[in-house]
Design a protein around this motif. Sequence first.
Motif, PDB file in Angstrom:
ATOM      1  N   TYR A 107     -37.850  36.572  23.165  1.00 50.18           N
ATOM      2  CA  TYR A 107     -39.017  35.763  23.601  1.00 50.18           C
ATOM      3  C   TYR A 107     -39.025  34.678  22.469  1.00 50.18           C
ATOM      4  N   VAL A 108     -38.847  34.941  21.232  1.00 54.05           N
ATOM      5  CA  VAL A 108     -39.093  33.827  20.083  1.00 54.05           C
ATOM      6  C   VAL A 108     -37.932  32.812  20.296  1.00 54.05           C
ATOM      7  N   GLN A 109     -36.610  32.948  20.450  1.00 52.51           N
ATOM      8  CA  GLN A 109     -35.633  32.066  20.833  1.00 52.51           C
ATOM      9  C   GLN A 109     -36.087  31.210  21.901  1.00 52.51           C
ATOM     10  N   GLN A 110     -36.525  32.097  23.169  1.00 51.26           N
ATOM     11  CA  GLN A 110     -36.750  31.181  24.221  1.00 51.26           C
ATOM     12  C   GLN A 110     -38.038  30.226  24.269  1.00 51.26           C
ATOM     13  N   GLY A 111     -39.054  30.765  23.219  1.00 52.56           N
ATOM     14  CA  GLY A 111     -40.332  29.988  23.342  1.00 52.56           C
ATOM     15  C   GLY A 111     -39.741  28.545  22.305  1.00 52.56           C
ATOM     16  N   VAL A 112     -38.783  28.745  21.527  1.00 56.29           N
ATOM     17  CA  VAL A 112     -38.470  27.802  20.562  1.00 56.29           C
ATOM     18  C   VAL A 112     -37.436  26.491  21.476  1.00 56.29           C
ATOM     19  N   ALA A 113     -36.768  27.513  22.169  1.00 57.11           N
ATOM     20  CA  ALA A 113     -36.044  26.524  23.246  1.00 57.11           C
ATOM     21  C   ALA A 113     -36.883  25.543  24.140  1.00 57.11           C
ATOM     22  N   SER A 114     -37.824  26.120  24.585  1.00 51.78           N
ATOM     23  CA  SER A 114     -38.931  25.470  25.634  1.00 51.78           C
ATOM     24  C   SER A 114     -39.366  24.217  24.917  1.00 51.78           C
ATOM     25  N   PHE A 115     -39.727  24.709  23.589  1.00 53.13           N
ATOM     26  CA  PHE A 115     -40.549  23.704  22.694  1.00 53.13           C
ATOM     27  C   PHE A 115     -39.878  22.599  22.398  1.00 53.13           C
ATOM     28  N   ILE A 116     -38.473  22.895  22.000  1.00 51.86           N
ATOM     29  CA  ILE A 116     -37.492  21.702  21.901  1.00 51.86           C
ATOM     30  C   ILE A 116     -37.398  20.724  23.344  1.00 51.86           C
ATOM     31  N   GLU A 117     -36.968  21.515  24.176  1.00 51.85           N
ATOM     32  CA  GLU A 117     -36.778  21.017  25.593  1.00 51.85           C
ATOM     33  C   GLU A 117     -37.880  20.015  25.858  1.00 51.85           C
ATOM     34  N   ASP A 118     -38.946  20.640  25.867  1.00 52.34           N
ATOM     35  CA  ASP A 118     -40.313  19.904  26.161  1.00 52.34           C
ATOM     36  C   ASP A 118     -40.726  18.845  25.313  1.00 52.34           C
ATOM     37  N   GLY A 119     -39.858  18.337  24.343  1.00 54.95           N
ATOM     38  CA  GLY A 119     -40.064  17.239  23.598  1.00 54.95           C
ATOM     39  C   GLY A 119     -41.009  17.600  22.500  1.00 54.95           C
ATOM     40  N   GLY A 120     -41.620  18.743  22.279  1.00 55.13           N
ATOM     41  CA  GLY A 120     -42.573  19.334  21.134  1.00 55.13           C
ATOM     42  C   GLY A 120     -42.098  18.944  19.791  1.00 55.13           C
ATOM     43  N   TYR A 121     -40.869  19.516  19.581  1.00 55.49           N
ATOM     44  CA  TYR A 121     -40.262  19.575  18.476  1.00 55.49           C
ATOM     45  C   TYR A 121     -40.165  18.059  17.926  1.00 55.49           C
ATOM     46  N   ASP A 122     -39.659  17.124  18.659  1.00 52.13           N
ATOM     47  CA  ASP A 122     -39.441  15.839  18.281  1.00 52.13           C
ATOM     48  C   ASP A 122     -40.668  15.206  17.852  1.00 52.13           C
ATOM     49  N   ARG A 123     -41.787  15.394  18.836  1.00 53.45           N
ATOM     50  CA  ARG A 123     -43.073  14.801  18.427  1.00 53.45           C
ATOM     51  C   ARG A 123     -43.635  15.424  17.229  1.00 53.45           C
ATOM     52  N   HIS A 124     -43.568  16.646  16.978  1.00 49.00           N
ATOM     53  CA  HIS A 124     -43.914  17.209  15.604  1.00 49.00           C
ATOM     54  C   HIS A 124     -43.135  16.507  14.397  1.00 49.00           C
ATOM     55  N   LEU A 125     -41.670  16.330  14.675  1.00 49.97           N
ATOM     56  CA  LEU A 125     -40.984  15.738  13.558  1.00 49.97           C
ATOM     57  C   LEU A 125     -41.546  14.102  13.396  1.00 49.97           C
ATOM     58  N   ARG A 126     -41.976  13.792  14.443  1.00 50.01           N
ATOM     59  CA  ARG A 126     -42.576  12.286  14.327  1.00 50.01           C
ATOM     60  C   ARG A 126     -43.871  11.988  13.493  1.00 50.01           C
ATOM     61  N   ARG A 127     -44.572  13.217  13.730  1.00 47.17           N
ATOM     62  CA  ARG A 127     -45.678  13.234  12.787  1.00 47.17           C
ATOM     63  C   ARG A 127     -45.505  13.874  11.449  1.00 47.17           C
ATOM     64  N   TYR A 128     -44.741  14.793  11.183  1.00 51.40           N
ATOM     65  CA  TYR A 128     -44.499  15.500  10.101  1.00 51.40           C
ATOM     66  C   TYR A 128     -43.888  14.720   8.986  1.00 51.40           C
ATOM     67  N   ILE A 129     -42.794  13.825   9.108  1.00 56.25           N
ATOM     68  CA  ILE A 129     -42.187  13.315   8.265  1.00 56.25           C
ATOM     69  C   ILE A 129     -42.878  12.126   7.688  1.00 56.25           C
ATOM     70  N   PRO A 130     -43.684  11.267   8.389  1.00 59.63           N
ATOM     71  CA  PRO A 130     -44.369  10.377   7.551  1.00 59.63           C
ATOM     72  C   PRO A 130     -45.472  10.947   6.630  1.00 59.63           C
ATOM     73  N   ASN A 131     -45.881  12.166   6.922  1.00 58.85           N
ATOM     74  CA  ASN A 131     -46.852  13.064   6.084  1.00 58.85           C
ATOM     75  C   ASN A 131     -46.041  13.504   4.985  1.00 58.85           C
ATOM     76  N   LEU A 132     -44.712  14.000   5.040  1.00 57.37           N
ATOM     77  CA  LEU A 132     -44.012  14.415   4.027  1.00 57.37           C
ATOM     78  C   LEU A 132     -43.882  13.107   2.954  1.00 57.37           C
ATOM     79  N   GLN A 133     -43.362  11.975   3.596  1.00 59.50           N
ATOM     80  CA  GLN A 133     -43.333  10.771   2.548  1.00 59.50           C
ATOM     81  C   GLN A 133     -44.223  10.340   1.557  1.00 59.50           C
ATOM     82  N   ALA A 134     -45.530  10.627   2.359  1.00 59.69           N
ATOM     83  CA  ALA A 134     -46.745  10.303   1.864  1.00 59.69           C
ATOM     84  C   ALA A 134     -46.998  11.443   0.593  1.00 59.69           C
ATOM     85  N   GLN A 135     -46.871  12.633   1.006  1.00 68.15           N
ATOM     86  CA  GLN A 135     -47.236  13.553  -0.068  1.00 68.15           C
ATOM     87  C   GLN A 135     -46.105  13.658  -1.196  1.00 68.15           C
TER      88      GLN A 135
END
Length: 474
Positions: A350-378
Amino acid sequence: MNNFLYRSLEQQLSEEIEQGRWQPGDRLPSIRTLVQEQGLSKTTVMHALNRLEARGLIESRPKAGFFVRPQYKPMPVNAPSSNIVSSPAPVPVSVNAVTQELMCRSAAFDISPDAGTREALPPGLLQLNRTVARELRRQKGLHQYYDEPAGSQQLRDILARRYKRQGCQVDACDLTVTTGCQQALFFALMCLCQRGDLVAVESPGFYGVLQLLEGLGLKAIEIPSDPVQGMDLDVLAQAAEKWPIKACVVTPSFATPTGALMPLENRKQLLVLAEQYDFHIVEDDIYRELAFDHPMPPLQALDRQGRVILCGSISKTLSRDLRVGWVISERWREEIQRLKLVTSLATSRYVQQGVASFIEDGGYDRHLRRYIPNLQAQRDELITTIQYEWPMPCASSVPQGGLTLWLELPQHIDSMQVYARAREQDILITPGALFTAADHFRNCIRISYTHPWNTDRKAALNVLGGILAEINEL
């Protein structure tokens, strides 16, 4: 949604911030106010604000609104030197006991671990949690069965497509899901090496690899790693000429602890050396997607001889709590799956399928778009604090991605002593001696900028600066 409308609002607010109408720490008008003043829908306003947050210009505070984020522009700094011998020899590996303690404390990625217990989850992880929970509810009777050893077909298909877009010649059948990247590295080394074999590693390099070498009875040949460009390939060639190297473990993109990014030409040269001296490459691909600019393709994308075994994970880009990693190799896939059957049998379905759905639905890339600028600022805020508020000059790496900063302190300062003094005050750093099997980097430390610099973490940085001042005067 009208693209012009949200982009127009984004540009307007961005210009007002740059022109000083809104100062760092100022609260922007509420969403309701912007809707009324601009005559826009709530969805359009939210989209513009989310894009500004992803750029690192503003930050969202729960139940308080959006605030202008301080912009840190660190001065140029001296890079740490690669201060180890240029003619390395094989050494047996014995990992420092401090490594075990750090691994039990989340590997010191948080200078003030207690600070994280009071922080709300970011939106991406909240969505991920909901997705994983939804997949668990869908399991029904499947919870009584093991998943297939290779892992979820859905997840492997999705990961294979992502790597294909980066130029890798990979099929889903070549990919095996693992319990994190450490297990992937373990499988790769088990396939390639036998007890007593020689493995080239970066120096300074990932102490998790040193732990694996020790456990497998392998010897390390430490190759100097430049804080900017990574492994010194001239030294690697000299070592391969002299010693029968079986494998080379390397992190081409944002290696820990330095954050080095290996240039494209060096990557090509590394593959030439692997072919010339008949060794395999274990690619640790765990940080590549955390590039502040566009990520470079994996080393495996350049491989046409089957020399590279790629190991990856979501633990650094998404969540350390979800132990989902993978190893990619056409040549060794059957042996890798046999090793998985022997060691762990299967991975949580279920963890694998949850991660797969998160990536497939675009959640992973949305997360990276928000997370990476924060990392650079930090990262910038950390470097600025070290430059202006610490009592002594330090040579510092300025990584263009990843999670960690490598600091070289004055030669007479022992980072193990700094670690012990800081630990007494619940402050965690990673001393440089942990990143080598030999006696190097005693005056170096690694600090992570993974987490926001809230009040507790800023205080911890200031206390650490005071500890360094005291030790410097001894």
